[in-house]
Design an enzyme around this catalytic site. Structure first.
Site, PDB file in Angstrom:
ATOM      1  N   GLU A   1       0.968   6.854   0.277  1.00 15.94           N
ATOM      2  CA  GLU A   1       0.686   6.460  -1.347  1.00 15.94           C
ATOM      3  C   GLU A   1       1.250   7.762  -2.121  1.00 15.94           C
ATOM      4  O   GLU A   1       1.494   7.610  -3.030  1.00 15.94           O
ATOM      5  CB  GLU A   1       0.103   5.132  -2.176  1.00 15.94           C
ATOM      6  CG  GLU A   1      -0.862   4.550  -1.204  1.00 15.94           C
ATOM      7  CD  GLU A   1      -1.775   3.547  -2.682  1.00 15.94           C
ATOM      8  OE1 GLU A   1      -2.510   4.414  -3.035  1.00 15.94           O
ATOM      9  OE2 GLU A   1      -2.453   3.399  -2.452  1.00 15.94           O
TER      10      GLU A   1
ATOM     11  N   GLU B   1      -3.065  -1.693   2.601  1.00 20.85           N
ATOM     12  CA  GLU B   1      -4.466  -1.846   1.647  1.00 20.85           C
ATOM     13  C   GLU B   1      -4.148  -3.192   1.073  1.00 20.85           C
ATOM     14  O   GLU B   1      -3.588  -3.848   0.733  1.00 20.85           O
ATOM     15  CB  GLU B   1      -4.265  -0.485   1.028  1.00 20.85           C
ATOM     16  CG  GLU B   1      -4.259   0.680   1.927  1.00 20.85           C
ATOM     17  CD  GLU B   1      -4.609   2.148   0.723  1.00 20.85           C
ATOM     18  OE1 GLU B   1      -5.275   1.736  -0.433  1.00 20.85           O
ATOM     19  OE2 GLU B   1      -4.811   2.745   0.961  1.00 20.85           O
TER      20      GLU B   1
HETATM   21  C1  GAL Z   1      -4.946   3.029  -2.653  1.00 16.91           C
HETATM   22  C2  GAL Z   1      -5.334   4.668  -2.046  1.00 16.91           C
HETATM   23  C3  GAL Z   1      -7.017   3.720  -1.117  1.00 16.91           C
HETATM   24  C4  GAL Z   1      -7.804   3.773  -1.768  1.00 16.91           C
HETATM   25  C5  GAL Z   1      -7.526   2.895  -2.787  1.00 16.91           C
HETATM   26  C6  GAL Z   1      -8.599   2.017  -3.817  1.00 16.91           C
HETATM   27  O1  GAL Z   1      -4.395   4.213  -3.731  1.00 16.91           O
HETATM   28  O2  GAL Z   1      -4.510   5.115  -1.112  1.00 16.91           O
HETATM   29  O3  GAL Z   1      -7.087   5.698  -1.123  1.00 16.91           O
HETATM   30  O4  GAL Z   1      -7.844   4.600  -3.180  1.00 16.91           O
HETATM   31  O5  GAL Z   1      -6.621   2.528  -3.387  1.00 16.91           O
HETATM   32  O6  GAL Z   1      -7.449   0.874  -4.705  1.00 16.91           O
END
Ligand code: GAL
Length: 689
Positions: free
Chosen positions: A162, A319
């Protein structure tokens, strides 16, 4: 964007190598004792997991001090995953620098606009423009690539994590120096910069490059073009970092596809992904639902926009959350059916993989209350059952892998420059929200059962019968020409308040608003008339406008009024207009109508474009339709937007798989359960009868 190269998964448990959808998570084995890893891979198999992202926050473990490297544990994890048929999307591990590095080199730490240092203790505390950080990061990337170049589990590279999530804006001296270089490249001369920034105003004229700074804390509004250029620069600075890591990987492992997980959501608007997408081999995004009245429309909008930046080609959902997150004021658990519906809505818009943060819920650290595929409660849990159910569903949807997005008849245009510029300070209103306006149009289209693609301005618009460009604030000359050509040639353009107002330097197009689009729209506005918070203005047809109004004069005989104001200073004057062009039209909506108001207005805008719903009447508004297609097949994704069952009578196609939603309603493939999803497989247009 060149044609994407997707990762090739390892052979399926039955030994076959046919294409299938990816399923998995961020996997952080370093948080757990070694014996847990054995259980992890066994459960991954049980859940249908076939790919994981590894080593994302592992820098301190891989390189515990400057000259010490420890790859043993990672070798072990890679081998174990491979032995169980699970592919690895391997991170370059550069996302968060280790304590030894920030202690030795505090000059890599970002600095805020107020001049405060951002200290270590969380993550991503590095300056995108720090040469020292870059050197250490690329050393790590090189070590990772050389170590794992030939590892059979490696199917993709995951650059950093990110990029820009926490460190997009850095106001340090490194940033100042890089900003000056960026400006020199953009403008060539100080005269060019002084003109672009309008520095005749407030005695801001620069006589040397060293006088130029990032927009640090000031007495009043910093120069708007300086602010805009700093946003552009900051996006470019991170893109440069992405490219630097990518180039190392391409040199050492030319055949391994590369991605970096993008954040295409409201809170993370600093990165211009339309511009970044061409830098990676395949696009991937992270998405988290933020509860609200349009939350699933927002999910759909973001997934759709991702399809737009990926050029309609498949991409990865890298994710997502199985249930609650940990970073909202109140973190709601997902309801029955949400996990599958939310995931499949991404697949509907082109995701060839569904991955979560993270595999096993942490027992310690700032994210221990963030859901995961294996929750604290263990496998005897609704979450793990939903996870394994989704694994089966994704396996059944294997034929969809590789299918592209089937273009819709309508499009919503999304432009980062207009987003950044329209929301700058010192404007007619501070209440305008660019992305919300775009989302409102999208919701209104969904409410009418109309499928629309979300696209960026560099997209070829010719194939779309109607293009909605909400708050298209920045309109350089060439874009004005393209839009005019589009509408003259038969396209139907719809735009809104505060559009066409400035050029690429944020200079106003003079002679009356909407500036660059004035002739195309056949209207002229002398003065903006924003509305106070809570104020509304009545329009024909029972519509109510908020936020903005315009005093519009029609300037072209081919322009007509579609709705008048009924109250306020402009009562009796045009509020919504349309100008007939040679073969199409150009319409203007001068106030904020919100999703319900836009759904009331849209039929009149859609009609000349002959854009109609492809859904049976009973499903319109209640069901979202998204279509993917290959050379021979079409896949109709039908997603229930409501908490009620919806009949699907009238749609034909083989039910690829029935109740994917896990909702509690009937599930025969012809009735969508609450929050459920059905995928119909139909022959493609090119298939011989
Ligand atoms: C994203 C990040 C992850 C985790 C996730 C939690 O922004 O890439 O590592 O922190 O959020 O929602």
């Amino acid at each position: 964007m060149t044609r994407s190269t997707m990762p090739r998964l390892l052979p399926a448990p039955d030994g076959t190598s046919r294409p299938r959808l990816g399923y998995g998570a961020d996997y952080n084995p370093e948080q757990w004792p070694r014996e847990v890893w054995e259980e992890d891979v066994r459960l991954m198999r049980e859940a249908g997991v076939n790919i994981v992202s590894l080593a994302i926050f592992s820098w301190a473990r891989i390189q515990p001090s400057r000259d010490v490297w420890d790859f043993g544990w990672l070798d072990d994890a890679m081998d174990l995953l491979y032995a169980h048929g699970i592919a690895v999307d391997l991170a370059t591990a550069t996302a968060s620098p280790p304590p030894w590095l920030t202690t030795a080199h505090p000059e890599i730490l970002p600095v805020t606009a107020n001049g405060e240092t951002v200290w270590p203790g969380a993550r991503q505390h590095w300056r995108p423009t720090s040469p020292v950080f870059r050197e250490h990061a690329l050393k790590l990337v090189t070590a990772m690539a050389e170590r794992y170049a030939d590892h059979p589990a490696l199917v993709a590279w995951h650059i950093s994590n990110e990029l820009g999530c926490h460190n997009i804006y850095d106001y340090s001296d490194d940033a100042a120096a890089a900003f000056r270089d960026w400006l020199r490249a953009r403008y060539g001369s100080l005269d060019g910069l002084n003109h672009a920034w309008g520095t005749a105003f407030w005695a801001q004229r620069y006589s040397g490059w060293d006088q130029i700074l990032p927009p640090r804390l000031t007495t009043s509004y910093p120069n708007p073009t300086q602010q805009l250029d700093f946003k552009r620069f900051s996006s470019d600075a991170l893109k440069e970092h992405l490219r630097a890591e990518r180039d190392v990987l391409r040199r050492i492992t030319p055949d391994v596809p590369i991605t970096s997980n993008f954040l295409v959501t409201e809170g993370t608007g600093g990165m211009n992904y339309a511009d970044w997408a061409g830098e990676v081999d395949f696009v991937s995004i992270d998405h988290y639902v933020e509860p609200g009245p349009q939350d699933r429309d927002e999910l759909s909008f973001t997934a759709n926009l991702t399809g737009g930046i990926a050029g309609g080609l498949p991409w990865f959902l890298m994710e997502h959350s199985t249930s609650a997150v940990n970073w909202q004021p109140v973190n709601l658990a997902k309801r029955t059916g949400d996990l599958a519906r939310d995931s499949l809505l991404h697949v509907a818009h082109g995701a060839d993989a569904v991955c979560f943060f993270q595999w096993r819920q942490s027992a310690a650290g700032a994210e221990k209350y963030h859901s995961a595929m294996v929750p604290h409660a263990g496998t005897d849990s609704a979450v793990f059952r939903a996870v394994t159910g989704l694994g089966r569903t994704l396996a059944a949807l294997a034929p969809v892998a590789g299918a592209e997005r089937e273009p819709a008849a309508a499009a919503v245009l999304f432009d980062w420059d207009s987003w950044w510029t329209s929301e700058l300070d010192s404007h007619p209103t501070s209440l305008l929200r660019y992305r919300q306006e775009a989302l409102d149009w999208y919701t209104a289209l969904l409410d009418l059962g109309i499928r629309a693609d979300v696209v960026t301005p560099d997209t070829d618009l010719d194939g779309y019968r109607m293009v909605v460009a909400p708050i298209l604030h920045v309109v350089p000359q060439d874009l004005a020409k393209r839009l005019t050509r589009y509408a003259e040639a038969g396209g139907h353009l719809v735009t809104t308040y505060f559009s066409g107002v400035v050029d690429e330097n944020d200079h106003v197009w003079l002679g009356g608003y909407p500036g660059a689009l004035r002739d195309l729209l056949g209207i002229r506005i002398e003065e903006f008339a924003p509305l106070l918070a809570g104020a509304g203005v009545a329009l024909d047809g029972g519509l109510t406008g908020t936020l903005w109004s315009d005093g519009i004069t029609l300037t072209d005989p081919a322009a007509e009024v579609l709705a008048h104001y009924r109250s306020g200073d402009f009562a009796g004057l045009p509020a919504v207009t349309r100008r007939r062009t040679a073969a199409g039209s150009a319409s203007y909506v001068s106030t904020r109508l919100g999703p319900a108001g836009l759904a009331g207005l849209l039929p009149r805008l859609l009609e000349p474009a002959s854009v109609r719903s492809e859904l049976p009447e009973a499903a319109r508004g209640r069901v979202e339709l998204a279509v993917r297609r290959s050379a021979t097949d079409r896949y109709l994704f039908l997603v229930n937007r409501t908490d009620e069952p919806v009949p699907l009578a009238g749609l034909t196609g083989e039910v690829l798989t029935g109740d994917l939603g896990g909702g509690d309603g009937a599930a025969d493939g012809r009735t969508l359960p609450p929050r459920g999803v059905t995928v119909l497989h139909a022959p493609g247009a090119d298939t011989p009868a």
